[in-house]
Design a protein around this motif. Structure first.
Motif, PDB file in Angstrom:
ATOM      1  N   GLY A 299       0.774  -1.237   0.000  1.00 19.45           N
ATOM      2  CA  GLY A 299       0.000   0.000   0.000  1.00 19.45           C
ATOM      3  C   GLY A 299       0.797   1.275   0.000  1.00 19.45           C
ATOM      4  O   GLY A 299       0.242   2.358   0.147  1.00 19.45           O
ATOM      5  N   ARG A 300       2.104   1.161  -0.185  1.00 19.12           N
ATOM      6  CA  ARG A 300       2.938   2.364  -0.225  1.00 19.12           C
ATOM      7  C   ARG A 300       3.198   2.785  -1.661  1.00 19.12           C
ATOM      8  O   ARG A 300       3.207   1.968  -2.573  1.00 19.12           O
ATOM      9  CB  ARG A 300       4.274   2.123   0.468  1.00 19.12           C
ATOM     10  N   LEU A 301       3.423   4.065  -1.825  1.00 19.76           N
ATOM     11  CA  LEU A 301       3.834   4.633  -3.100  1.00 19.76           C
ATOM     12  C   LEU A 301       5.225   5.199  -2.895  1.00 19.76           C
ATOM     13  O   LEU A 301       5.430   6.039  -2.013  1.00 19.76           O
ATOM     14  CB  LEU A 301       2.870   5.738  -3.533  1.00 19.76           C
ATOM     15  N   GLN A 302       6.199   4.732  -3.670  1.00 16.30           N
ATOM     16  CA  GLN A 302       7.562   5.239  -3.572  1.00 16.30           C
ATOM     17  C   GLN A 302       7.872   6.073  -4.805  1.00 16.30           C
ATOM     18  O   GLN A 302       7.642   5.627  -5.924  1.00 16.30           O
ATOM     19  CB  GLN A 302       8.578   4.105  -3.462  1.00 16.30           C
ATOM     20  N   VAL A 303       8.383   7.250  -4.564  1.00 15.59           N
ATOM     21  CA  VAL A 303       8.729   8.176  -5.638  1.00 15.59           C
ATOM     22  C   VAL A 303      10.226   8.411  -5.590  1.00 15.59           C
ATOM     23  O   VAL A 303      10.746   8.935  -4.601  1.00 15.59           O
ATOM     24  CB  VAL A 303       7.972   9.511  -5.485  1.00 15.59           C
ATOM     25  N   LYS A 304      10.931   8.004  -6.652  1.00 17.85           N
ATOM     26  CA  LYS A 304      12.375   8.250  -6.742  1.00 17.85           C
ATOM     27  C   LYS A 304      12.563   9.544  -7.519  1.00 17.85           C
ATOM     28  O   LYS A 304      12.160   9.668  -8.669  1.00 17.85           O
ATOM     29  CB  LYS A 304      13.085   7.100  -7.460  1.00 17.85           C
ATOM     30  N   LYS A 305      13.184  10.490  -6.846  1.00 16.03           N
ATOM     31  CA  LYS A 305      13.393  11.791  -7.455  1.00 16.03           C
ATOM     32  C   LYS A 305      14.713  11.810  -8.238  1.00 16.03           C
ATOM     33  O   LYS A 305      15.528  10.907  -8.114  1.00 16.03           O
ATOM     34  CB  LYS A 305      13.366  12.863  -6.371  1.00 16.03           C
ATOM     35  N   ALA A 306      14.910  12.845  -9.031  1.00 10.54           N
ATOM     36  CA  ALA A 306      16.098  12.962  -9.873  1.00 10.54           C
ATOM     37  C   ALA A 306      17.379  13.034  -9.055  1.00 10.54           C
ATOM     38  O   ALA A 306      18.445  12.638  -9.525  1.00 10.54           O
ATOM     39  CB  ALA A 306      15.985  14.181 -10.782  1.00 10.54           C
ATOM     40  N   ASP A 307      17.294  13.522  -7.815  1.00  5.74           N
ATOM     41  CA  ASP A 307      18.485  13.596  -6.973  1.00  5.74           C
ATOM     42  C   ASP A 307      18.718  12.303  -6.186  1.00  5.74           C
ATOM     43  O   ASP A 307      19.464  12.281  -5.225  1.00  5.74           O
ATOM     44  CB  ASP A 307      18.398  14.795  -6.024  1.00  5.74           C
ATOM     45  N   SER A 308      18.044  11.219  -6.582  1.00  9.18           N
ATOM     46  CA  SER A 308      18.162   9.871  -6.005  1.00  9.18           C
ATOM     47  C   SER A 308      17.553   9.733  -4.615  1.00  9.18           C
ATOM     48  O   SER A 308      17.732   8.702  -3.979  1.00  9.18           O
ATOM     49  CB  SER A 308      19.616   9.393  -5.987  1.00  9.18           C
ATOM     50  N   THR A 309      16.851  10.738  -4.135  1.00 14.24           N
ATOM     51  CA  THR A 309      16.133  10.577  -2.877  1.00 14.24           C
ATOM     52  C   THR A 309      14.802   9.882  -3.158  1.00 14.24           C
ATOM     53  O   THR A 309      14.264   9.965  -4.257  1.00 14.24           O
ATOM     54  CB  THR A 309      15.872  11.929  -2.185  1.00 14.24           C
ATOM     55  N   VAL A 310      14.297   9.191  -2.154  1.00 12.61           N
ATOM     56  CA  VAL A 310      13.042   8.463  -2.293  1.00 12.61           C
ATOM     57  C   VAL A 310      12.045   8.991  -1.275  1.00 12.61           C
ATOM     58  O   VAL A 310      12.341   9.092  -0.088  1.00 12.61           O
ATOM     59  CB  VAL A 310      13.257   6.945  -2.088  1.00 12.61           C
ATOM     60  N   VAL A 311      10.859   9.331  -1.753  1.00 13.58           N
ATOM     61  CA  VAL A 311       9.770   9.784  -0.905  1.00 13.58           C
ATOM     62  C   VAL A 311       8.727   8.675  -0.886  1.00 13.58           C
ATOM     63  O   VAL A 311       8.334   8.171  -1.936  1.00 13.58           O
ATOM     64  CB  VAL A 311       9.149  11.093  -1.439  1.00 13.58           C
ATOM     65  N   THR A 312       8.294   8.276   0.296  1.00  9.64           N
ATOM     66  CA  THR A 312       7.325   7.198   0.428  1.00  9.64           C
ATOM     67  C   THR A 312       6.073   7.721   1.112  1.00  9.64           C
ATOM     68  O   THR A 312       6.162   8.464   2.085  1.00  9.64           O
ATOM     69  CB  THR A 312       7.914   6.039   1.266  1.00  9.64           C
ATOM     70  N   SER A 313       4.920   7.330   0.589  1.00  8.10           N
ATOM     71  CA  SER A 313       3.658   7.705   1.227  1.00  8.10           C
ATOM     72  C   SER A 313       2.741   6.489   1.256  1.00  8.10           C
ATOM     73  O   SER A 313       2.831   5.607   0.401  1.00  8.10           O
ATOM     74  CB  SER A 313       3.002   8.870   0.482  1.00  8.10           C
ATOM     75  N   GLN A 314       1.874   6.457   2.252  1.00 10.16           N
ATOM     76  CA  GLN A 314       0.929   5.355   2.417  1.00 10.16           C
ATOM     77  C   GLN A 314      -0.386   5.735   1.730  1.00 10.16           C
ATOM     78  O   GLN A 314      -0.907   6.813   1.951  1.00 10.16           O
ATOM     79  CB  GLN A 314       0.684   5.074   3.906  1.00 10.16           C
ATOM     80  N   LEU A 315      -0.890   4.829   0.897  1.00 11.49           N
ATOM     81  CA  LEU A 315      -2.149   5.068   0.201  1.00 11.49           C
ATOM     82  C   LEU A 315      -3.306   4.467   0.996  1.00 11.49           C
ATOM     83  O   LEU A 315      -3.125   3.525   1.761  1.00 11.49           O
ATOM     84  CB  LEU A 315      -2.100   4.457  -1.199  1.00 11.49           C
ATOM     85  N   SER A 316      -4.497   4.973   0.761  1.00 10.70           N
ATOM     86  CA  SER A 316      -5.678   4.436   1.445  1.00 10.70           C
ATOM     87  C   SER A 316      -6.008   3.050   0.892  1.00 10.70           C
ATOM     88  O   SER A 316      -5.642   2.704  -0.234  1.00 10.70           O
ATOM     89  CB  SER A 316      -6.867   5.373   1.262  1.00 10.70           C
ATOM     90  N   LYS A 317      -6.721   2.271   1.681  1.00 11.40           N
ATOM     91  CA  LYS A 317      -7.092   0.914   1.258  1.00 11.40           C
ATOM     92  C   LYS A 317      -8.003   0.941   0.042  1.00 11.40           C
ATOM     93  O   LYS A 317      -7.876   0.110  -0.858  1.00 11.40           O
ATOM     94  CB  LYS A 317      -7.740   0.163   2.407  1.00 11.40           C
TER      95      LYS A 317
END
Length: 164
Positions: free
Chosen positions: A51-69
């Motif tokens: 249920g997570r969404l991972q976003v890899k940015k151009a600077d190689s950092t990763v942002v993770t957020s939890q999605l609703s069911k």
């Protein structure tokens, strides 16, 4: 000279140990779908089975957020349908003279096993950029699956943009 060699070996040993520790801490959550490309500083968006969404940015950092069911059920359902559908690949020798656009365009989904109801680790491309400047194009064979793939890609991109 002996001390220098022993010091070098010790440093290499510590470096190897650090690499092994890092390799064991890799997240092994199954990936359901990804969107690749480059747009607004994002290189990849990954929808994970937990249920997570991972976003890899151009600077190689990763942002993770939890999605609703509820959202996960919809996105997972679309990914399952796309993984079971047929995909057509075409190649064209001629292409228009437009510049290729830089955007998050390539949608891949993981294979789905209907007996175990799990996703495997084999990602397959189901939708690429369909612009005239592309010589190789991939898209679902059925029109319904194609519009479903486009909606899934758009949803993942919008969710990624909202999370950064």
């Amino acid at each position: 000279m002996k001390k220098m060699i022993l010091g070098f070996v010790a440093v290499l040993g510590l470096f190897a140990l650090a690499q092994n520790v890092e390799a064991r801490s890799v997240d092994r959550t199954a990936v359901i779908a990804t969107v690749d490309g480059s747009e607004f500083g994002i290189e990849q968006v990954a929808l994970l089975a937990d249920g997570r969404l991972q976003v890899k940015k151009a600077d190689s950092t990763v942002v993770t957020s939890q999605l609703s069911k509820v959202l996960m059920v919809k996105l997972t359902s679309d990914a399952v349908n796309l993984s079971l559908g047929k995909v057509a690949t075409s190649h064209s020798e001629l292409s228009c003279m437009m510049m290729p656009q830089s955007w998050l365009s390539r949608l891949s989904v993981s294979g789905y096993d209907t007996t175990t109801r799990t996703f495997d680790s084999q990602m397959r491309v189901v939708l690429t950029d369909l612009g005239c400047y592309m010589s190789d194009k991939t898209m679902p064979e059925s029109e319904f699956d194609r519009s479903s793939a486009e909606r899934l890609r758009e949803a993942l991109v919008v969710l990624a943009l909202n999370s950064i």
